[in-house]
Design an enzyme around this catalytic site. Structure first.
Site, mmCIF file in Angstrom:
data_model
loop_
_atom_site.group_PDB
_atom_site.id
_atom_site.type_symbol
_atom_site.label_atom_id
_atom_site.label_comp_id
_atom_site.label_asym_id
_atom_site.label_seq_id
_atom_site.Cartn_x
_atom_site.Cartn_y
_atom_site.Cartn_z
ATOM 1 N N CYS A 168 14.881 -11.188 3.763
ATOM 2 C CA CYS A 168 13.743 -10.774 4.586
ATOM 3 C C CYS A 168 12.491 -11.451 4.063
ATOM 4 O O CYS A 168 12.138 -11.318 2.881
ATOM 5 C CB CYS A 168 13.566 -9.259 4.561
ATOM 6 S SG CYS A 168 12.156 -8.690 5.546
ATOM 7 N N GLN A 275 -0.002 2.441 2.366
ATOM 8 C CA GLN A 275 -0.062 1.294 3.261
ATOM 9 C C GLN A 275 0.908 0.216 2.791
ATOM 10 O O GLN A 275 1.054 -0.033 1.592
ATOM 11 C CB GLN A 275 -1.479 0.737 3.331
ATOM 12 C CG GLN A 275 -2.464 1.638 4.047
ATOM 13 C CD GLN A 275 -2.246 1.673 5.549
ATOM 14 O OE1 GLN A 275 -1.306 1.076 6.075
ATOM 15 N NE2 GLN A 275 -3.113 2.388 6.254
ATOM 16 N N ASP A 355 -4.375 21.854 8.502
ATOM 17 C CA ASP A 355 -3.801 21.201 9.677
ATOM 18 C C ASP A 355 -4.957 20.720 10.550
ATOM 19 O O ASP A 355 -5.585 21.511 11.253
ATOM 20 C CB ASP A 355 -2.917 22.179 10.445
ATOM 21 C CG ASP A 355 -2.190 21.510 11.608
ATOM 22 O OD1 ASP A 355 -2.644 20.442 12.059
ATOM 23 O OD2 ASP A 355 -1.179 22.064 12.071
ATOM 24 N N ASP A 376 -8.925 8.689 8.546
ATOM 25 C CA ASP A 376 -7.817 7.739 8.644
ATOM 26 C C ASP A 376 -6.612 8.476 9.234
ATOM 27 O O ASP A 376 -5.646 8.759 8.538
ATOM 28 C CB ASP A 376 -7.502 7.185 7.249
ATOM 29 C CG ASP A 376 -6.429 6.109 7.271
ATOM 30 O OD1 ASP A 376 -6.041 5.648 8.361
ATOM 31 O OD2 ASP A 376 -5.963 5.733 6.174
ATOM 32 N N CYS A 402 -4.637 3.236 13.119
ATOM 33 C CA CYS A 402 -3.394 2.467 13.225
ATOM 34 C C CYS A 402 -2.924 2.365 14.672
ATOM 35 O O CYS A 402 -1.802 1.917 14.921
ATOM 36 C CB CYS A 402 -2.304 3.073 12.349
ATOM 37 S SG CYS A 402 -1.872 4.773 12.772
#
Length: 447
Positions: A168, A275, A355, A376, A402
């Site tokens: 890979c 990440q 939450d 984020d 993202c």
């Protein structure tokens, strides 16, 4: 029962007009939208149909009759089969342009706005490049006698089959170059068909592999796994159930990384979220802190803080940080990371579990004053918590995303409903050779 549409058979020619959000070529065939994998804008290609739909069709490029100047030769021998990468055929600089366009298009279409400044993209430096960057991955494993035994890799495109990878190019080379050895290891176990996945977690000086086991391993299996780890200098972990069952097979050294390239060190467990791209992640942290324009004593609320990837660098710059995360295990490890790095004063840095998709205005952590916000969130975005945050009128909000679609939705909310300006936005190339778009936006409220 609705009759399934059968795609046309044979090969056809198409002129590629643009990209879709997944990085496929977009064409119109007899007025119908057709999305063709591995085709680039400006090209004329031959393709075969994969699926026929009512409103759009899907196809696969089989030959390029007129190539784009942006086309390059894919480095990976498995490109086109493996689902791990979809854009290796596009020059890296053009990949960045594609991602920037995706971000701006989504902001305009969904959020009905455009940033005042388009930030330069955050890209890999010469030392780290766009290959061998991936330090976190979940590899599928399956025993397929017709293919020679156990196979290990990412899922094939549009199927549940595992690609039999020999190598890979985007994985950390310490594991990306050892896939045949990993296959042989699994094939030699007494339960080769009961090892469905291998989790990969890489630190600067360690590599951890977590083997998911559906049945107990024999003593000989354990010895084989331990010997493989010792020979390759890998730490081997076993997982017999959910994430809480992960245990090291033999004593393992802690996994650590620096969130911003400084002397700070964050410790993490092999299955923790970090990440995937260490170099880009460090640049992202530094950029986020710069955009916040921190001054000593600034009160910062950080949401979706995880292990403290932004939290500790914020505190190191003199901010007073309240960091909030929904997963209790990550909150505990974030607190441990803070103590380990010398942040013992809860007035300077504290972590709370909440939450963030269900909290109300009476949440205790929302009662303290704050000047600036860093968030984020996951792909779902931050729609539920944003009104509560905006009601406190922080001067600056940095949003790391993202998913450009949910960022655009939330940006529209902040601008059109809460009086913020979208001062700046840009992309970070966290996942080279994929269509995944990581981005950052700065929202400013005038005092």
């Amino acid at each position: 029962m609705r009759k399934r549409r059968l795609p046309p058979q044979g090969e056809f020619t198409a002129e590629i007009l643009d990209f879709d959000q997944e990085g496929r070529g977009f064409a119109r065939i007899d007025g119908k939208a057709t999305f063709i994998a591995d085709a680039l804008p400006g090209e004329r290609v031959r393709f075969r149909y994969l699926h026929a739909g009512k409103d759009a069709d899907e196809g696969q490029c089989v030959a390029v009759e007129q190539a784009s100047a942006d086309r390059v030769e894919p480095r990976c021998a498995h490109f086109g089969i493996c689902g791990g990468c979809s854009m290796q055929h596009l020059h890296p600089a053009s990949q960045i342009a594609f991602k920037q366009k995706q971000l701006l298009d989504q902001l305009e279409r969904i959020g009905r706005l455009r940033p005042e400044t388009i930030a330069p993209p955050v890209v890999a430096d010469v030392e780290h490049g766009v290959w061998g960057y991936r330090r976190r991955a979940r590899l599928g494993a399956k025993r397929v006698p017709k293919k020679g035994g156990a196979i290990v890799g990412f899922r094939e495109r549009n199927t549940h089959f595992v690609t039999p990878l020999q190598r890979c190019e985007v994985l950390d080379p310490r594991i990306g170059e050892k896939l045949p050895a990993l296959r042989a290891l699994i094939d030699g176990l007494s339960i080769p068909d009961r090892v469905p996945q291998v989790e990969v977690a890489c630190a600067a000086d360690r590599v951890a592999l977590v083997f998911r086991l559906l049945d107990p391993a024999s003593e000989d299996d354990l010895a084989r796994l331990a010997a493989f780890g010792a020979e390759a200098s890998f730490d081997i972990y076993l997982q017999t159930g959910g994430p809480a069952t992960i245990r090291p097979l033999t004593p393992a050294a802690p996994l650590e990384y620096s969130p911003d390239g400084s002397g700070l060190r964050l410790r993490f467990e092999p299955a923790d979220f970090i990440q995937v791209n260490g170099s880009i992640s460090q640049q992202t942290v530094r950029q986020a802190l710069d955009w916040l324009e921190l001054s000593a004593g600034d009160r910062v609320l950080e949401l979706f803080c995880g292990l403290g990837n932004f939290s500790l660098p914020l505190a190191a710059r003199g901010a007073r940080v309240m960091a909030v995360e929904g997963e209790i295990g990550l909150v505990q490890r974030a607190r441990e990371n803070a103590r380990r790095n010398g942040f013992d004063d809860p007035a300077a840095l504290s972590f709370e579990k909440a939450d963030l998709f269900k909290e109300g205005a009476d949440a205790s952590w929302l009662q303290a004053p704050f000047d600036k916000v860093l968030l984020d969130p996951p792909r779902a975005g931050a729609r539920e918590i944003l009104p509560l945050v905006a009601a406190r009128a922080p001067f600056r909000i940095v949003y790391v995303s993202c998913h450009p679609g949910t960022l655009a939705r939330d940006a529209g909310m902040l601008v059109h409903e809460h009086g913020y300006r979208l001062a700046r936005a840009g992309v970070m190339d966290m996942f080279p050779h994929t269509s995944h778009v990581e981005s950052m936006a700065l929202f400013v409220r005038e005092a």
